[in-house]
Design a protein around this motif. Structure first.
Motif, PDB file in Angstrom:
ATOM      1  N   ALA A  98     -18.843   9.574   8.576  1.00  0.00           N
ATOM      2  CA  ALA A  98     -18.984   7.537   8.834  1.00  0.00           C
ATOM      3  C   ALA A  98     -21.066   7.884   8.754  1.00  0.00           C
ATOM      4  CB  ALA A  98     -19.172   7.547  10.226  1.00  0.00           C
ATOM      5  N   SER A  99     -21.303   7.095   7.724  1.00  0.00           N
ATOM      6  CA  SER A  99     -23.005   6.797   7.950  1.00  0.00           C
ATOM      7  C   SER A  99     -23.326   8.418   7.137  1.00  0.00           C
ATOM      8  CB  SER A  99     -23.549   6.624   9.096  1.00  0.00           C
ATOM      9  OG  SER A  99     -25.289   6.435   8.755  1.00  0.00           O
ATOM     10  N   PHE A 100     -24.171   9.460   7.910  1.00  0.00           N
ATOM     11  CA  PHE A 100     -25.003   9.849   7.540  1.00  0.00           C
ATOM     12  C   PHE A 100     -24.260  11.139   7.784  1.00  0.00           C
ATOM     13  CE2 PHE A 100     -26.856  14.031   8.698  1.00  0.00           C
ATOM     14  CZ  PHE A 100     -28.179  14.336   7.268  1.00  0.00           C
ATOM     15  N   SER A 105     -21.649   4.806   4.905  1.00  0.00           N
ATOM     16  CA  SER A 105     -21.675   5.553   4.279  1.00  0.00           C
ATOM     17  C   SER A 105     -22.321   5.521   2.110  1.00  0.00           C
ATOM     18  CB  SER A 105     -21.424   7.309   4.518  1.00  0.00           C
ATOM     19  OG  SER A 105     -21.938   7.853   3.477  1.00  0.00           O
ATOM     20  N   GLY A 160     -22.108  10.415  13.028  1.00  0.00           N
ATOM     21  CA  GLY A 160     -23.399   9.953  11.746  1.00  0.00           C
ATOM     22  C   GLY A 160     -24.653  10.514  12.304  1.00  0.00           C
ATOM     23  N   LEU A 193     -15.642   7.775   2.771  1.00  0.00           N
ATOM     24  CA  LEU A 193     -17.275   7.369   3.327  1.00  0.00           C
ATOM     25  C   LEU A 193     -16.375   6.378   4.089  1.00  0.00           C
ATOM     26  CD1 LEU A 193     -19.491   8.058   0.054  1.00  0.00           C
ATOM     27  CD2 LEU A 193     -18.283  10.034   1.585  1.00  0.00           C
ATOM     28  N   HIS A 234     -17.013  -0.501   3.314  1.00  0.00           N
ATOM     29  CA  HIS A 234     -18.230  -0.618   3.750  1.00  0.00           C
ATOM     30  C   HIS A 234     -17.628  -1.669   4.283  1.00  0.00           C
ATOM     31  CE1 HIS A 234     -22.292   1.619   3.425  1.00  0.00           C
ATOM     32  NE2 HIS A 234     -22.462   0.122   3.755  1.00  0.00           N
ATOM     33  N   HIS A 237     -14.490   5.243  -0.038  1.00  0.00           N
ATOM     34  CA  HIS A 237     -15.784   4.686   0.139  1.00  0.00           C
ATOM     35  C   HIS A 237     -15.224   3.229   0.645  1.00  0.00           C
ATOM     36  CE1 HIS A 237     -20.208   3.426  -0.229  1.00  0.00           C
ATOM     37  NE2 HIS A 237     -19.588   3.307   1.102  1.00  0.00           N
ATOM     38  N   GLY A 260     -21.185  11.073   6.528  1.00  0.00           N
ATOM     39  CA  GLY A 260     -20.394  10.524   4.951  1.00  0.00           C
ATOM     40  C   GLY A 260     -20.501  11.605   4.323  1.00  0.00           C
ATOM     41  N   ILE A 261     -22.676  10.869   4.242  1.00  0.00           N
ATOM     42  CA  ILE A 261     -23.195  11.922   2.833  1.00  0.00           C
ATOM     43  C   ILE A 261     -22.946  13.756   3.398  1.00  0.00           C
ATOM     44  CG2 ILE A 261     -26.367  12.980   2.298  1.00  0.00           C
ATOM     45  CD1 ILE A 261     -26.439   9.718   3.387  1.00  0.00           C
ATOM     46  N   THR A 318     -24.173  -0.180  -2.698  1.00  0.00           N
ATOM     47  CA  THR A 318     -23.172   0.558  -3.050  1.00  0.00           C
ATOM     48  C   THR A 318     -22.292  -0.415  -3.571  1.00  0.00           C
ATOM     49  OG1 THR A 318     -22.050  -0.381  -1.180  1.00  0.00           O
ATOM     50  CG2 THR A 318     -23.949   1.096  -0.165  1.00  0.00           C
ATOM     51  N   HIS A 367     -21.994  -1.639  10.742  1.00  0.00           N
ATOM     52  CA  HIS A 367     -22.638  -0.504  10.433  1.00  0.00           C
ATOM     53  C   HIS A 367     -21.714   0.194  10.805  1.00  0.00           C
ATOM     54  CE1 HIS A 367     -25.053   3.127   8.377  1.00  0.00           C
ATOM     55  NE2 HIS A 367     -25.392   3.670   9.447  1.00  0.00           N
TER      56      HIS A 367
END
Length: 237
Positions: free
Chosen positions: A67-69, A91, A14, A88, A178, A176, A71-72, A190, A201
């Motif tokens: 993880a987090s960014f 994310s 991330g 994800l 979370h 995903h 995943g984007i 989400t 997180h």
């Protein structure tokens, strides 16, 4: 067909983090590859960056995620590799799932170059002392990663989060996971396939058994509840 150890598993870390944040996953999945972040061009889009990253992987059919960014970026990376699935971890799938504070910060993106990253890294130095690790190992790990992060990558990543505006087109299944106590990317914005009770997180470190179990199901069974089909999520206890 279930994946096996011949199917590359690629996970991205991330924002302000590196592969250490995925250490429990590296231990469980020995063939896991966590590529280092490439130095970005200042105005490079996520998709342009993902294409450049894909050129360094040469993975063939693979399962990717982050993880987090991370995943984007993985969602955009899926366009440029032969992705069989995207995982994800804490994310989001779409800019519409960004929290309100991120959307409100968009008009102030021009201030990002002025963030004193080196000074902030210096301020975290007390948290990277060995004696601090004994009392707060989780905070110690995050502080060490922030201390070692490249300011160029940090600024670029933060800018791309704030100007992320179009849904990536992904042709493979998206799985995903979370945490229900994720305050950075709150759960209410989400629609994950599974929820980790008590997870914040950085569930890859705080709830490694849950994350590893989720990855294992994706790799070997592909039976995680309704990957990205809008149905109810299942909570991991």
């Amino acid at each position: 067909m279930p994946a096996d150890t011949n199917t590359p598993l690629i996970l991205l870390s991330g924002l302000a983090a590196d592969g250490r944040i995925l250490t429990p996953q590296k231990v469980r999945f020995r063939w896991l590859h966590c590529p280092a972040w490439l130095p970005p061009d200042r105005d490079e889009s996520i998709d342009e960056y993902a294409k450049r990253l894909a050129d360094t992987l040469d993975a063939g059919p693979c399962i990717i995620g982050g993880a987090s960014f991370g995943g984007i970026v993985a969602l955009h990376l899926a366009r440029h590799v032969d992705a069989q699935a995207v995982i994800l971890i804490g994310s989001i799938k779409s800019p519409s799932q960004l929290p309100v504070y991120a959307r409100c910060a968009r008009p102030f993106r021009f201030l990002i170059p002025f963030i004193p990253i080196r000074f902030l890294q210096w301020l975290t130095r007390p948290m990277t002392a060995k004696r601090f690790k004994r009392f707060a190992p989780f905070a110690y790990g995050l502080a060490c990663q922030f201390r070692d992060s490249d300011p160029r990558i940090f600024r670029w990543s933060l800018s791309r989060i704030l100007d992320w505006s179009s849904d990536p087109v992904v042709s493979c299944p998206i799985y995903h996971l979370h945490g229900d106590r994720d305050w950075t990317l709150p759960l209410r914005y989400t629609d994950p396939d599974r929820i980790v009770a008590g997870g914040g997180h950085v569930i890859s470190l705080t709830h490694p058994a849950d994350v590893n179990d989720f990855i294992r199901h994706v790799l070997y069974h592909k039976d995680v509840d309704n990957p990205h089909d809008g149905n109810a999520s299942q909570q991991i206890r």
